[in-house]
Design a protein around this motif. Sequence first.
Motif, PDB file in Angstrom:
ATOM      1  N   MET A   1      67.556 -54.055  72.417  1.00 29.00           N
ATOM      2  CA  MET A   1      67.602 -52.661  72.073  1.00 29.00           C
ATOM      3  C   MET A   1      66.481 -51.883  72.774  1.00 29.00           C
ATOM      4  O   MET A   1      66.687 -50.741  73.184  1.00 29.00           O
ATOM      5  N   LYS A   2      65.309 -52.485  72.900  1.00 27.95           N
ATOM      6  CA  LYS A   2      64.199 -51.793  73.561  1.00 27.95           C
ATOM      7  C   LYS A   2      64.553 -51.432  75.000  1.00 27.95           C
ATOM      8  O   LYS A   2      64.192 -50.365  75.479  1.00 27.95           O
ATOM      9  N   GLU A   3      65.280 -52.320  75.662  1.00 29.37           N
ATOM     10  CA  GLU A   3      65.681 -52.044  77.048  1.00 29.37           C
ATOM     11  C   GLU A   3      66.669 -50.878  77.097  1.00 29.37           C
ATOM     12  O   GLU A   3      66.599 -50.027  77.981  1.00 29.37           O
ATOM     13  N   GLN A   4      67.586 -50.818  76.143  1.00 30.91           N
ATOM     14  CA  GLN A   4      68.534 -49.704  76.084  1.00 30.91           C
ATOM     15  C   GLN A   4      67.799 -48.389  75.842  1.00 30.91           C
ATOM     16  O   GLN A   4      68.130 -47.366  76.438  1.00 30.91           O
ATOM     17  N   ILE A   5      66.807 -48.406  74.974  1.00 27.35           N
ATOM     18  CA  ILE A   5      66.010 -47.203  74.715  1.00 27.35           C
ATOM     19  C   ILE A   5      65.257 -46.805  75.973  1.00 27.35           C
ATOM     20  O   ILE A   5      65.211 -45.624  76.330  1.00 27.35           O
ATOM     21  N   ARG A   6      64.691 -47.780  76.669  1.00 30.08           N
ATOM     22  CA  ARG A   6      63.958 -47.503  77.912  1.00 30.08           C
ATOM     23  C   ARG A   6      64.863 -46.815  78.936  1.00 30.08           C
ATOM     24  O   ARG A   6      64.448 -45.896  79.620  1.00 30.08           O
ATOM     25  N   LEU A   8      67.341 -44.881  78.259  1.00 26.69           N
ATOM     26  CA  LEU A   8      67.650 -43.533  77.767  1.00 26.69           C
ATOM     27  C   LEU A   8      66.490 -42.553  77.935  1.00 26.69           C
ATOM     28  O   LEU A   8      66.687 -41.345  77.819  1.00 26.69           O
ATOM     29  N   LEU A   9      65.282 -43.054  78.176  1.00 25.72           N
ATOM     30  CA  LEU A   9      64.095 -42.198  78.191  1.00 25.72           C
ATOM     31  C   LEU A   9      64.198 -40.989  79.122  1.00 25.72           C
ATOM     32  O   LEU A   9      63.871 -39.872  78.692  1.00 25.72           O
ATOM     33  N   PRO A  10      64.643 -41.131  80.381  1.00 22.50           N
ATOM     34  CA  PRO A  10      64.702 -39.933  81.240  1.00 22.50           C
ATOM     35  C   PRO A  10      65.639 -38.856  80.684  1.00 22.50           C
ATOM     36  O   PRO A  10      65.291 -37.669  80.676  1.00 22.50           O
ATOM     37  N   ALA A  11      66.788 -39.252  80.187  1.00 22.11           N
ATOM     38  CA  ALA A  11      67.737 -38.274  79.633  1.00 22.11           C
ATOM     39  C   ALA A  11      67.188 -37.656  78.354  1.00 22.11           C
ATOM     40  O   ALA A  11      67.296 -36.443  78.140  1.00 22.11           O
ATOM     41  N   LEU A  12      66.577 -38.465  77.507  1.00 21.40           N
ATOM     42  CA  LEU A  12      65.985 -37.942  76.276  1.00 21.40           C
ATOM     43  C   LEU A  12      64.837 -36.989  76.580  1.00 21.40           C
ATOM     44  O   LEU A  12      64.672 -35.975  75.911  1.00 21.40           O
ATOM     45  N   ARG A  13      64.073 -37.304  77.606  1.00 24.29           N
ATOM     46  CA  ARG A  13      62.947 -36.428  77.972  1.00 24.29           C
ATOM     47  C   ARG A  13      63.457 -35.080  78.466  1.00 24.29           C
ATOM     48  O   ARG A  13      62.921 -34.026  78.114  1.00 24.29           O
ATOM     49  N   ARG A  14      64.498 -35.095  79.303  1.00 29.49           N
ATOM     50  CA  ARG A  14      65.084 -33.826  79.776  1.00 29.49           C
ATOM     51  C   ARG A  14      65.622 -33.018  78.595  1.00 29.49           C
ATOM     52  O   ARG A  14      65.438 -31.802  78.531  1.00 29.49           O
ATOM     53  N   THR A  46      77.799 -46.786  65.610  1.00 32.73           N
ATOM     54  CA  THR A  46      77.194 -45.613  66.226  1.00 32.73           C
ATOM     55  C   THR A  46      76.626 -46.010  67.587  1.00 32.73           C
ATOM     56  O   THR A  46      75.932 -47.016  67.704  1.00 32.73           O
ATOM     57  N   GLU A  47      76.936 -45.204  68.583  1.00 35.14           N
ATOM     58  CA  GLU A  47      76.425 -45.446  69.924  1.00 35.14           C
ATOM     59  C   GLU A  47      74.943 -45.063  69.968  1.00 35.14           C
ATOM     60  O   GLU A  47      74.539 -44.029  69.428  1.00 35.14           O
ATOM     61  N   LEU A  48      74.129 -45.894  70.599  1.00 37.51           N
ATOM     62  CA  LEU A  48      72.690 -45.659  70.651  1.00 37.51           C
ATOM     63  C   LEU A  48      72.349 -44.305  71.258  1.00 37.51           C
ATOM     64  O   LEU A  48      71.504 -43.577  70.733  1.00 37.51           O
ATOM     65  N   ALA A  49      72.994 -43.930  72.352  1.00 41.74           N
ATOM     66  CA  ALA A  49      72.680 -42.661  73.016  1.00 41.74           C
ATOM     67  C   ALA A  49      72.958 -41.486  72.087  1.00 41.74           C
ATOM     68  O   ALA A  49      72.124 -40.574  71.955  1.00 41.74           O
ATOM     69  N   ALA A  50      74.105 -41.485  71.435  1.00 36.17           N
ATOM     70  CA  ALA A  50      74.437 -40.389  70.518  1.00 36.17           C
ATOM     71  C   ALA A  50      73.436 -40.332  69.372  1.00 36.17           C
ATOM     72  O   ALA A  50      72.989 -39.254  68.978  1.00 36.17           O
ATOM     73  N   ALA A 129      79.951 -33.206  71.051  1.00 33.43           N
ATOM     74  CA  ALA A 129      80.525 -32.992  69.720  1.00 33.43           C
ATOM     75  C   ALA A 129      80.088 -34.102  68.768  1.00 33.43           C
ATOM     76  O   ALA A 129      79.750 -33.839  67.609  1.00 33.43           O
ATOM     77  N   ALA A 130      80.073 -35.336  69.256  1.00 35.77           N
ATOM     78  CA  ALA A 130      79.654 -36.465  68.412  1.00 35.77           C
ATOM     79  C   ALA A 130      78.182 -36.348  68.031  1.00 35.77           C
ATOM     80  O   ALA A 130      77.803 -36.587  66.881  1.00 35.77           O
ATOM     81  N   ILE A 131      77.347 -35.961  68.983  1.00 36.59           N
ATOM     82  CA  ILE A 131      75.907 -35.827  68.716  1.00 36.59           C
ATOM     83  C   ILE A 131      75.643 -34.742  67.695  1.00 36.59           C
ATOM     84  O   ILE A 131      74.835 -34.905  66.783  1.00 36.59           O
ATOM     85  N   LEU A 132      76.329 -33.622  67.845  1.00 38.34           N
ATOM     86  CA  LEU A 132      76.076 -32.469  66.972  1.00 38.34           C
ATOM     87  C   LEU A 132      76.929 -32.470  65.707  1.00 38.34           C
ATOM     88  O   LEU A 132      76.739 -31.628  64.826  1.00 38.34           O
ATOM     89  N   GLY A 133      77.888 -33.385  65.646  1.00 38.64           N
ATOM     90  CA  GLY A 133      78.750 -33.450  64.475  1.00 38.64           C
ATOM     91  C   GLY A 133      79.662 -32.236  64.351  1.00 38.64           C
ATOM     92  O   GLY A 133      79.908 -31.749  63.256  1.00 38.64           O
ATOM     93  N   LEU A 134      80.166 -31.764  65.492  1.00 41.50           N
ATOM     94  CA  LEU A 134      81.022 -30.576  65.532  1.00 41.50           C
ATOM     95  C   LEU A 134      82.336 -30.903  66.234  1.00 41.50           C
ATOM     96  O   LEU A 134      82.394 -31.823  67.047  1.00 41.50           O
ATOM     97  N   PRO A 135      83.381 -30.112  65.989  1.00 43.00           N
ATOM     98  CA  PRO A 135      84.637 -30.300  66.738  1.00 43.00           C
ATOM     99  C   PRO A 135      84.436 -29.930  68.221  1.00 43.00           C
ATOM    100  O   PRO A 135      83.606 -29.069  68.547  1.00 43.00           O
ATOM    101  N   SER A 136      85.201 -30.552  69.093  1.00 37.22           N
ATOM    102  CA  SER A 136      85.111 -30.264  70.531  1.00 37.22           C
ATOM    103  C   SER A 136      85.384 -28.794  70.826  1.00 37.22           C
ATOM    104  O   SER A 136      84.773 -28.213  71.725  1.00 37.22           O
TER     105      SER A 136
END
Length: 163
Positions: A1-6, A8-14, A46-50, A129-136
Amino acid sequence: MKEQIRELLPALRRFALSLTGNLADADDLLQSTVERLLSKPIPDNTELAAWAFKICRNLWIDQHRAAKVRQDATAKPELQAGATFDNEAQVTTLLNLREVERAIQRLPEEQRVVLSLIAIQGLSYKEAAAILGLPSGTIMSRLARARAKLTNEFNLDSSGAIT
């Protein structure tokens, strides 16, 4: 899981930067997000990125409510550490970028978040939509309104050229 988080870091930072408006606050938000990801279990199915984007957004909302002053450094070029300009083109580019940043920051929060996820992060409508919990459809509507406001503010035609 730590590698998956690593990964995601550039996208999460942006994403954090698009929410906070300055690099120092974005890095603080990113650190809080990673701490939360490492300390709390991810819900089943639940997908880690979402999950990571949702945690980041929720932390930002909590921080934003507690302290609404986060934009001084991005609004004032003279406060930027090490900022030097050696020609007119750099100054013009920086001023145009600041104008766009300010225009995006003036958008309502729900439009700014959707614009960030789709236009900056490159997520699909379905992923946002999945991240925000809203309809598309809500995502598409908010994005269209955000784009229309920015287009009107900068007097752009349908091709993106200034009129």
